[in-house]
Design an enzyme around this catalytic site. Structure first.
Site, PDB file in Angstrom:
ATOM      1  CG  ASN A  34      -2.753   4.186   1.403  1.00 45.34           C
ATOM      2  OD1 ASN A  34      -3.861   4.343   1.927  1.00 45.34           O
ATOM      3  ND2 ASN A  34      -2.310   2.992   1.062  1.00 45.34           N
TER       4      ASN A  34
ATOM      5  CD  GLU B   8      -2.907   3.857  -5.800  1.00 45.16           C
ATOM      6  OE1 GLU B   8      -2.592   5.045  -5.897  1.00 45.16           O
ATOM      7  OE2 GLU B   8      -2.691   3.199  -4.774  1.00 45.16           O
TER       8      GLU B   8
ATOM      9  CB  SER C  67      -0.930  -0.001   1.210  1.00 49.89           C
ATOM     10  OG  SER C  67      -0.170  -0.171   2.384  1.00 49.89           O
TER      11      SER C  67
HETATM   12  N1  CAA Z   1     -16.136  -8.673   1.630  1.00 53.50           N
HETATM   13  C1  CAA Z   1     -16.911  -8.932   0.561  1.00 53.50           C
HETATM   14  N2  CAA Z   1     -18.034  -8.236   0.278  1.00 53.50           N
HETATM   15  C2  CAA Z   1     -18.389  -7.272   1.136  1.00 53.50           C
HETATM   16  C3  CAA Z   1     -17.624  -6.945   2.290  1.00 53.50           C
HETATM   17  C4  CAA Z   1     -16.443  -7.710   2.517  1.00 53.50           C
HETATM   18  N3  CAA Z   1     -15.644  -7.466   3.560  1.00 53.50           N
HETATM   19  N4  CAA Z   1     -18.227  -5.932   2.945  1.00 53.50           N
HETATM   20  C5  CAA Z   1     -19.333  -5.613   2.228  1.00 53.50           C
HETATM   21  N5  CAA Z   1     -19.426  -6.422   1.153  1.00 53.50           N
HETATM   22  C6  CAA Z   1     -20.458  -6.380   0.119  1.00 53.50           C
HETATM   23  C7  CAA Z   1     -21.821  -6.726   0.657  1.00 53.50           C
HETATM   24  O1  CAA Z   1     -22.045  -8.111   0.607  1.00 53.50           O
HETATM   25  C8  CAA Z   1     -22.735  -5.978  -0.286  1.00 53.50           C
HETATM   26  O2  CAA Z   1     -22.856  -6.707  -1.493  1.00 53.50           O
HETATM   27  P1  CAA Z   1     -24.144  -6.589  -2.460  1.00 53.50           P
HETATM   28  O3  CAA Z   1     -24.128  -5.212  -3.045  1.00 53.50           O
HETATM   29  O4  CAA Z   1     -23.904  -7.652  -3.485  1.00 53.50           O
HETATM   30  O5  CAA Z   1     -25.332  -6.849  -1.597  1.00 53.50           O
HETATM   31  C9  CAA Z   1     -21.942  -4.713  -0.631  1.00 53.50           C
HETATM   32  O6  CAA Z   1     -20.556  -5.020  -0.328  1.00 53.50           O
HETATM   33  C10 CAA Z   1     -22.376  -3.526   0.214  1.00 53.50           C
HETATM   34  O7  CAA Z   1     -22.274  -3.924   1.565  1.00 53.50           O
HETATM   35  P2  CAA Z   1     -23.273  -3.460   2.717  1.00 53.50           P
HETATM   36  O8  CAA Z   1     -24.613  -3.160   2.118  1.00 53.50           O
HETATM   37  O9  CAA Z   1     -23.206  -4.448   3.821  1.00 53.50           O
HETATM   38  O10 CAA Z   1     -22.603  -2.180   3.351  1.00 53.50           O
HETATM   39  P3  CAA Z   1     -22.239  -0.793   2.702  1.00 53.50           P
HETATM   40  O11 CAA Z   1     -23.176  -0.394   1.633  1.00 53.50           O
HETATM   41  O12 CAA Z   1     -22.020   0.078   3.859  1.00 53.50           O
HETATM   42  O13 CAA Z   1     -20.826  -1.044   2.000  1.00 53.50           O
HETATM   43  C11 CAA Z   1     -18.471  -0.950   2.066  1.00 53.50           C
HETATM   44  C12 CAA Z   1     -19.730  -1.560   2.689  1.00 53.50           C
HETATM   45  C13 CAA Z   1     -18.360  -1.378   0.611  1.00 53.50           C
HETATM   46  C14 CAA Z   1     -17.297  -1.517   2.836  1.00 53.50           C
HETATM   47  C15 CAA Z   1     -18.582   0.597   2.182  1.00 53.50           C
HETATM   48  O14 CAA Z   1     -18.812   0.973   3.509  1.00 53.50           O
HETATM   49  C16 CAA Z   1     -17.357   1.316   1.685  1.00 53.50           C
HETATM   50  O15 CAA Z   1     -17.168   1.523   0.496  1.00 53.50           O
HETATM   51  N6  CAA Z   1     -16.469   1.737   2.623  1.00 53.50           N
HETATM   52  C17 CAA Z   1     -15.236   2.412   2.294  1.00 53.50           C
HETATM   53  C18 CAA Z   1     -14.210   1.380   1.907  1.00 53.50           C
HETATM   54  C19 CAA Z   1     -12.901   2.012   1.551  1.00 53.50           C
HETATM   55  O16 CAA Z   1     -12.699   3.201   1.597  1.00 53.50           O
HETATM   56  N7  CAA Z   1     -11.950   1.127   1.195  1.00 53.50           N
HETATM   57  C20 CAA Z   1     -10.615   1.556   0.889  1.00 53.50           C
HETATM   58  C21 CAA Z   1      -9.785   1.409   2.126  1.00 53.50           C
HETATM   59  S1  CAA Z   1      -8.161   1.937   1.835  1.00 53.50           S
HETATM   60  C22 CAA Z   1      -7.403   0.614   1.191  1.00 53.50           C
HETATM   61  O17 CAA Z   1      -7.901  -0.463   1.074  1.00 53.50           O
HETATM   62  C23 CAA Z   1      -6.028   0.857   0.747  1.00 53.50           C
HETATM   63  C24 CAA Z   1      -4.953   0.794   1.729  1.00 53.50           C
HETATM   64  O18 CAA Z   1      -3.848   0.629   1.299  1.00 53.50           O
HETATM   65  C25 CAA Z   1      -5.132   1.008   3.173  1.00 53.50           C
END
Ligand code: CAA
Length: 283
Positions: free
Chosen positions: A190, A152, A119
């Site tokens: 990041n 990315e 990352s």
């Molecule tokens: N694994 C697989 N699928 C998942 C999941 C997981 N951990 N969490 C949620 N889902 C799926 C759900 O099953 C659901 O699927 P469907 O559309 O098929 O029904 C969908 O995602 C939406 O989930 P929810 O309705 O339960 O919840 P939500 O609408 O709040 O979405 C989220 C959850 C997608 C995590 C959303 O909150 C989100 O986008 N959060 C921000 C995530 C983010 O910013 N990620 C980047 C982090 S930084 C990074 O990764 C880089 C780094 O280097 C640190």
């Protein structure tokens, strides 16, 4: 080159997600970790995600079984001898990654491309421990991998154009949207995200508002799906601190200094969701 077999090294949150999307795309996948229980936990997460999709009617039971049958558990890095493409997703530690890339370079056939899901660590430095720096590339997936569209793709100093092209094509085959980025600390994701999370932690530290209030402001005011403190807990506070350190050290600029409260929580073992406590308490 026609990629048929992919090895994912590291069966944690990111590695299991990458293995899942690779198997869903029809590739034969080795999911590798140092111990069998780690691999089994990763496989269980994949099975759980696929079962949820079956229950929602998005996947047939037959397709679920076919996806799972394409994934082979591995605790021996030597299995990488069969891989056309390796994606490393182990802990964010340069010494650990260097040791793995050095071994992979010895094990893999000359055509194999070695990608890192780091990352924030420099791809150029990881590539330098191998004798194939032109075949080393960054492939940074977002968490949760099965849901987030972005990958990315980071070129190291010596990454070959055809290796970049192949990695871009592979990302698309996995249902992702690749974005090209150059090799600088934190890349783009990041470099922009972590200072925002760190600033939210400063707001808690300085008593500007409670974690709940800060998260509400960003969710309702900026339409972010998660508030910054909820997201920091989700990513892992140790990971957030580590990335801030990489930015701070990499740029030598005080604007990237990690918040003392973040350091304190990590020292206390409050690592966020995975440890049961961060800015919030989890059951
Ligand atoms: N694994 C697989 N699928 C998942 C999941 C997981 N951990 N969490 C949620 N889902 C799926 C759900 O099953 C659901 O699927 P469907 O559309 O098929 O029904 C969908 O995602 C939406 O989930 P929810 O309705 O339960 O919840 P939500 O609408 O709040 O979405 C989220 C959850 C997608 C995590 C959303 O909150 C989100 O986008 N959060 C921000 C995530 C983010 O910013 N990620 C980047 C982090 S930084 C990074 O990764 C880089 C780094 O280097 C640190």
């Amino acid at each position: 080159m026609n990629v048929q077999t992919i090895m994912v090294v590291g069966a944690g949150q990111m590695g299991s997600g990458i293995a899942q999307v690779a198997a869903q795309a029809g590739f034969r996948v080795y999911l590798n970790d140092v111990q069998q229980p780690f691999v089994e936990r990763g496989l269980a997460t994949i099975a759980k995600n696929l079962t949820r999709n079956v229950e929602k009617g998005k996947l047939s039971e037959d397709d679920k079984q076919a996806i799972l049958s394409r994934i082979t558990a591995s605790t021996d890095l030597a299995d990488a001898a069969e891989a056309d493409f390796v994606i490393e997703a182990v802990t964010e530690n340069m010494a650990v990654k260097s040791a793995i890339f050095s071994r992979l370079d010895e094990i893999c056939p000359p055509h194999t491309i070695l990608a890192s899901n780091t990352s924030s660590l420099p791809i150029t430095e990881i590539a330098a421990v191998t004798k194939r720096p032109e075949k080393v590339i960054g492939m940074h997936f977002m968490n949760p991998v099965p849901v987030m569209k972005l990958v990315e793709i980071i070129r190291g100093l010596q990454t070959a154009d055809e290796v970049y092209q192949l990695t871009e094509d592979l990302s698309k085959q996995m249902g992702k949207v690749p974005v090209s980025v150059n090799d600088f600390p934190g890349f783009v994701s990041n470099r922009v995200l972590m200072p925002m999370l760190n600033e939210a932690i400063y707001c808690v530290y300085e008593g500007v508002a409670t974690p709940e209030a800060i998260d509400e402001v960003m969710k309702l005011g900026m339409n972010h799906p998660m508030g910054p403190l909820q997201l920091a807990d989700f990513i892992g506070l140790d990971t957030c601190l580590y990335i801030m350190e990489v930015l701070y050290e990499g740029f030598g600029d005080s604007k990237y200094r990690p918040c003392p409260l973040l350091r304190k929580y990590v020292k206390a073992g409050w690592l966020g969701k995975k440890s049961g406590r961060g800015f919030y308490v989890y059951n």
